[in-house]
Design an enzyme around this catalytic site. Structure first.
Site, PDB file in Angstrom:
ATOM      1  N   GLU A  88      10.699  10.055  -8.300  1.00  0.00           N
ATOM      2  CA  GLU A  88       9.401   9.923  -8.976  1.00  0.00           C
ATOM      3  C   GLU A  88       9.551   9.466 -10.424  1.00  0.00           C
ATOM      4  OE1 GLU A  88       7.057  13.489  -8.665  1.00  0.00           O
ATOM      5  OE2 GLU A  88       7.125  13.497  -6.477  1.00  0.00           O
ATOM      6  N   GLU A 142       0.747   6.314  -5.743  1.00  0.00           N
ATOM      7  CA  GLU A 142      -0.104   7.451  -5.364  1.00  0.00           C
ATOM      8  C   GLU A 142      -1.269   7.624  -6.337  1.00  0.00           C
ATOM      9  OE1 GLU A 142       2.019  11.069  -4.505  1.00  0.00           O
ATOM     10  OE2 GLU A 142       0.171  12.216  -4.213  1.00  0.00           O
TER      11      GLU A 142
HETATM   12  O1  KIV Z   1       6.374  14.505  -0.800  1.00  0.00           O
HETATM   13  C1  KIV Z   1       5.553  13.753  -0.267  1.00  0.00           C
HETATM   14  O2  KIV Z   1       5.032  14.009   0.828  1.00  0.00           O
HETATM   15  C2  KIV Z   1       5.192  12.536  -0.973  1.00  0.00           C
HETATM   16  C3  KIV Z   1       4.013  11.756  -0.467  1.00  0.00           C
HETATM   17  C4  KIV Z   1       2.760  12.378  -0.943  1.00  0.00           C
HETATM   18  C5  KIV Z   1       4.088  10.321  -0.818  1.00  0.00           C
HETATM   19  O3  KIV Z   1       5.793  12.195  -1.938  1.00  0.00           O
END
Ligand code: KIV
Length: 274
Positions: free
Chosen positions: A123, A190
């Protein structure tokens, strides 16, 4: 286990995903955290499985993804890899497993790849570009993740839409370009306005953008399995569609999701986008 949707489906590769993207075929992704659901979504024709750190909330009962450890992710990636036969598996690097140094990110990524992931996801933008470059140079395919980055929920002040004002949108576009230049092959976008996600895809045509609450203009879509089956408690975000209400079984619901993403009917800009 049930009959596969595509009986002789070959194992998915990065090359084939890129080919699909180049031809304009939408890429489907769903989360799975165990062998049973991995087999089911694979049989139902999903292209890619995300072993998401959302398992911290959905499997472990935490209130965020922050407490999830690399050991947890290795365990669940192994479970998914055992159940899956053909889908491309993306393993999520959890909070604290890649922020310290590029070397720490490499160690954590190696652990996920050895557990059965084909690609790792991390991320954030800015400082992450250097890490992405370091990993991709060492043969590890990377999926970046921009917009709402749940591991930073406390810094972001909640699960809010990102990039709504021009300054925020500009930062997202800048970070996306840096990550693309660093070698990210895929990028989860997202919770951001559709227009911003569309710009990111247009600026970086070689990158497979995978949207969640980011509208129609991305190369593919991802949803959390529990959300699209509506087994999650509490209010669901606007971008989730209840595929279970339309299907007669879990597998049917997943098939409907795959069909709706492929034919462009999900997400619906008027209903699921910002
Ligand atoms: O952890 C997860 O499920 C995610 C999705 C929301 C993309 O990162």
């Amino acid at each position: 286990m049930s009959t596969p949707a595509v009986p002789d489906r070959k194992p998915m590769t990065l090359h084939r995903l890129r080919d699909m993207h180049a031809k304009g075929e939408k890429i489907t992704m769903l989360t799975a955290y165990d062998a049973t659901f991995a087999r089911l979504v694979d049989d139902a024709g999903v292209d890619t499985i995300l072993v998401g750190d959302s398992l911290g909330m959905l499997v472990q009962g935490h209130s965020s993804t922050v407490p999830v450890s690399i050991e947890d992710m290795v365990y669940h990636t192994r479970c998914v890899a055992r159940g899956n036969r053909t889908a491309w598996v993306v393993g999520d690097l959890p909070f604290g497993s890649y922020q310290e140094s590029r070397e720490q990110a490499l160690r954590s990524s190696v652990a996920l790849m050895q557990a059965g992931a084909h690609m790792v996801k991390l991320e954030g933008g800015g400082w992450t570009a250097e890490t992405v470059h370091f990993l991709t140079e060492r043969g590890i395919p990377v999926c970046a993740h921009l917009g709402l980055t749940p591991q930073s929920v406390h810094a972001l002040g909640g699960y809010r839409i990102q990039g709504r004002d021009e300054a925020g949108a500009q930062t997202l576009r800048k970070h996306a370009k840096e990550l693309a230049d660093a070698g990210a092959a895929m990028m989860v976008l997202e919770l951001m306005p559709s227009a911003v996600a569309r710009d990111v895809q247009a600026d970086n045509p070689g990158v497979m953008t995978i949207g969640i609450g980011a509208g129609q203009g991305t190369a593919g879509q991802v949803l959390v399995l529990h959300d699209m089956l509506h087994v999650t408690r509490g209010k669901l975000p606007r971008f989730v569609r209840n595929f279970m209400a339309e299907g007669g079984s879990v597998e049917d619901a997943v098939r409907r999701y795959v069909a709706a993403v492929k034919d462009g009917s999900f997400p619906d800009e008027a209903v699921h986008a910002y």
